[in-house]
Design a protein around this motif. Structure first.
Motif, PDB file in Angstrom:
ATOM      1  N   TYR A  41       4.826  -5.091   0.793  1.00  0.00           N
ATOM      2  CA  TYR A  41       4.641  -3.749   1.341  1.00  0.00           C
ATOM      3  C   TYR A  41       5.565  -2.768   0.627  1.00  0.00           C
ATOM      4  O   TYR A  41       6.669  -3.123   0.219  1.00  0.00           O
ATOM      5  CB  TYR A  41       4.948  -3.723   2.835  1.00  0.00           C
ATOM      6  CG  TYR A  41       4.102  -4.680   3.632  1.00  0.00           C
ATOM      7  CD1 TYR A  41       2.792  -4.351   3.992  1.00  0.00           C
ATOM      8  CD2 TYR A  41       4.593  -5.924   4.016  1.00  0.00           C
ATOM      9  CE1 TYR A  41       2.007  -5.232   4.716  1.00  0.00           C
ATOM     10  CE2 TYR A  41       3.813  -6.818   4.737  1.00  0.00           C
ATOM     11  CZ  TYR A  41       2.523  -6.467   5.088  1.00  0.00           C
ATOM     12  OH  TYR A  41       1.743  -7.346   5.802  1.00  0.00           O
ATOM     13  N   GLU A  42       5.111  -1.537   0.535  1.00  0.00           N
ATOM     14  CA  GLU A  42       5.909  -0.477  -0.063  1.00  0.00           C
ATOM     15  C   GLU A  42       6.511   0.372   1.043  1.00  0.00           C
ATOM     16  O   GLU A  42       5.963   0.473   2.143  1.00  0.00           O
ATOM     17  CB  GLU A  42       5.028   0.385  -0.969  1.00  0.00           C
ATOM     18  CG  GLU A  42       5.792   1.258  -1.901  1.00  0.00           C
ATOM     19  CD  GLU A  42       4.938   1.803  -3.039  1.00  0.00           C
ATOM     20  OE1 GLU A  42       5.480   2.611  -3.812  1.00  0.00           O
ATOM     21  OE2 GLU A  42       3.754   1.421  -3.162  1.00  0.00           O
ATOM     22  N   GLY A  43       7.651   0.984   0.743  1.00  0.00           N
ATOM     23  CA  GLY A  43       8.304   1.801   1.756  1.00  0.00           C
ATOM     24  C   GLY A  43       9.057   2.965   1.160  1.00  0.00           C
ATOM     25  O   GLY A  43       8.958   3.251  -0.039  1.00  0.00           O
ATOM     26  N   THR A  44       9.816   3.610   2.032  1.00  0.00           N
ATOM     27  CA  THR A  44      10.581   4.792   1.628  1.00  0.00           C
ATOM     28  C   THR A  44      12.001   4.702   2.161  1.00  0.00           C
ATOM     29  O   THR A  44      12.266   4.048   3.170  1.00  0.00           O
ATOM     30  CB  THR A  44       9.928   6.079   2.176  1.00  0.00           C
ATOM     31  OG1 THR A  44       9.849   5.980   3.604  1.00  0.00           O
ATOM     32  CG2 THR A  44       8.555   6.307   1.595  1.00  0.00           C
ATOM     33  N   THR A 153       2.988  -1.222  12.696  1.00  0.00           N
ATOM     34  CA  THR A 153       2.827  -0.373  11.507  1.00  0.00           C
ATOM     35  C   THR A 153       4.040  -0.317  10.590  1.00  0.00           C
ATOM     36  O   THR A 153       3.894   0.016   9.420  1.00  0.00           O
ATOM     37  CB  THR A 153       2.479   1.071  11.922  1.00  0.00           C
ATOM     38  OG1 THR A 153       3.549   1.600  12.719  1.00  0.00           O
ATOM     39  CG2 THR A 153       1.170   1.122  12.707  1.00  0.00           C
ATOM     40  N   THR A 154       5.236  -0.614  11.116  1.00  0.00           N
ATOM     41  CA  THR A 154       6.435  -0.459  10.284  1.00  0.00           C
ATOM     42  C   THR A 154       7.442  -1.590  10.468  1.00  0.00           C
ATOM     43  O   THR A 154       7.533  -2.207  11.517  1.00  0.00           O
ATOM     44  CB  THR A 154       7.167   0.873  10.579  1.00  0.00           C
ATOM     45  OG1 THR A 154       7.515   0.905  11.956  1.00  0.00           O
ATOM     46  CG2 THR A 154       6.324   2.073  10.228  1.00  0.00           C
ATOM     47  N   THR A 156      11.590  -1.763   9.634  1.00  0.00           N
ATOM     48  CA  THR A 156      12.746  -1.008   9.158  1.00  0.00           C
ATOM     49  C   THR A 156      13.930  -1.941   8.990  1.00  0.00           C
ATOM     50  O   THR A 156      14.147  -2.853   9.781  1.00  0.00           O
ATOM     51  CB  THR A 156      13.155   0.156  10.097  1.00  0.00           C
ATOM     52  OG1 THR A 156      13.712  -0.372  11.298  1.00  0.00           O
ATOM     53  CG2 THR A 156      11.978   1.067  10.399  1.00  0.00           C
ATOM     54  N   VAL A 171      12.214   2.296   5.494  1.00  0.00           N
ATOM     55  CA  VAL A 171      11.037   2.138   6.346  1.00  0.00           C
ATOM     56  C   VAL A 171       9.888   1.626   5.487  1.00  0.00           C
ATOM     57  O   VAL A 171       9.492   2.285   4.516  1.00  0.00           O
ATOM     58  CB  VAL A 171      10.648   3.476   7.015  1.00  0.00           C
ATOM     59  CG1 VAL A 171       9.414   3.298   7.887  1.00  0.00           C
ATOM     60  CG2 VAL A 171      11.815   4.038   7.819  1.00  0.00           C
ATOM     61  N   ASP A 173       5.921   0.348   5.146  1.00  0.00           N
ATOM     62  CA  ASP A 173       4.613   0.573   5.739  1.00  0.00           C
ATOM     63  C   ASP A 173       3.834  -0.742   5.802  1.00  0.00           C
ATOM     64  O   ASP A 173       3.380  -1.249   4.774  1.00  0.00           O
ATOM     65  CB  ASP A 173       3.853   1.610   4.908  1.00  0.00           C
ATOM     66  CG  ASP A 173       2.462   1.920   5.440  1.00  0.00           C
ATOM     67  OD1 ASP A 173       2.050   1.335   6.465  1.00  0.00           O
ATOM     68  OD2 ASP A 173       1.784   2.757   4.821  1.00  0.00           O
ATOM     69  N   THR A 175       0.973  -1.177   7.215  1.00  0.00           N
ATOM     70  CA  THR A 175      -0.467  -0.964   7.379  1.00  0.00           C
ATOM     71  C   THR A 175      -1.242  -1.209   6.090  1.00  0.00           C
ATOM     72  O   THR A 175      -2.459  -1.367   6.130  1.00  0.00           O
ATOM     73  CB  THR A 175      -0.778   0.469   7.882  1.00  0.00           C
ATOM     74  OG1 THR A 175      -0.382   1.419   6.890  1.00  0.00           O
ATOM     75  CG2 THR A 175      -0.088   0.745   9.206  1.00  0.00           C
ATOM     76  N   LYS A 176      -0.519  -1.248   4.943  1.00  0.00           N
ATOM     77  CA  LYS A 176      -1.191  -1.430   3.656  1.00  0.00           C
ATOM     78  C   LYS A 176      -0.450  -2.464   2.827  1.00  0.00           C
ATOM     79  O   LYS A 176       0.608  -2.188   2.280  1.00  0.00           O
ATOM     80  CB  LYS A 176      -1.245  -0.108   2.889  1.00  0.00           C
ATOM     81  CG  LYS A 176      -2.119   0.956   3.528  1.00  0.00           C
ATOM     82  CD  LYS A 176      -2.069   2.239   2.733  1.00  0.00           C
ATOM     83  CE  LYS A 176      -0.937   3.063   3.302  1.00  0.00           C
ATOM     84  NZ  LYS A 176      -0.766   4.380   2.780  1.00  0.00           N
TER      85      LYS A 176
END
Length: 189
Positions: A41-44, A153-154, A156, A171, A173, A175-176
């Protein structure tokens, strides 16, 4: 039913081990993590908003290796594949460790720090105060607390160094799912 049959039934019921169907909060948390095994998963970066090491870089986590009592989650920061979060489950209590590697796969001098939860936590929240090993290796990190949250959905990953302004939050994601990245540094495959 005769008295003899009733007593037999009572004795039989008393000798059958009672198995609780209800999971503890940490077991539910663990099962949620396990449901993502194999996915990336990718995050920010949420905090700090301006950070030289993490800001503006692609952040990816990959639930790469899962077993009954251990989940290894490489965390990629741009091209840096040095970090793996290692979660273990022991008698319903979770531990978080940080495995840091050099590009050639050798261990960093600062590795395997982290902490163990003091209780079963919540099904969507686990908290890890710095352990004695961490305090000895990194005296400044003696007041570190890490926590991980997860929901539909997340995911963290959070760090706060109590008594300081040091704070960190990523965080991801859930969902993808994205394509799984290459192996992190120090992994064979």
């Amino acid at each position: 039913m005769t008295l003899k049959h009733t007593l037999y039934l009572i004795v039989l019921l008393l000798t059958i081990p009672m198995v609780s169907q209800e999971k503890s909060p940490s077991e539910t948390f663990w099962a949620t993590l396990q449901s993502h095994c194999g996915n990336a998963y990718e995050g920010t970066l949420a905090l700090p908003e301006e950070d030289e090491a993490f800001g503006g870089k692609r952040l990816v986590m990959h639930l790469r290796a899962c077993s009954e009592n251990e989940i290894k989650i490489p965390f990629y920061v741009g091209d840096d594949k040095s970090r793996t979060w290692i979660l273990t489950m022991n008698e319903g209590i979770l531990t978080l460790k940080h495995d840091h590697r050099h590009e050639d796969g050798t261990e960093d001098d600062i590795t395997l720090y982290g902490g163990t939860a003091s209780n079963v936590g919540k099904s969507d929240f686990q908290f890890f105060p710095a352990d004695a090993y961490t305090q000895k290796m990194l005296p400044a990190a003696a007041t570190n607390v890490w926590w991980i949250t997860i929901d539909e959905t997340t995911f963290t990953y959070n760090l706060k160094r109590l008594g300081t302004d040091r704070v960190f939050k990523v965080v991801m994601d859930l969902t993808k799912s994205i394509e799984a990245p290459e192996a992190p540094w120090g992994w064979k495959k």
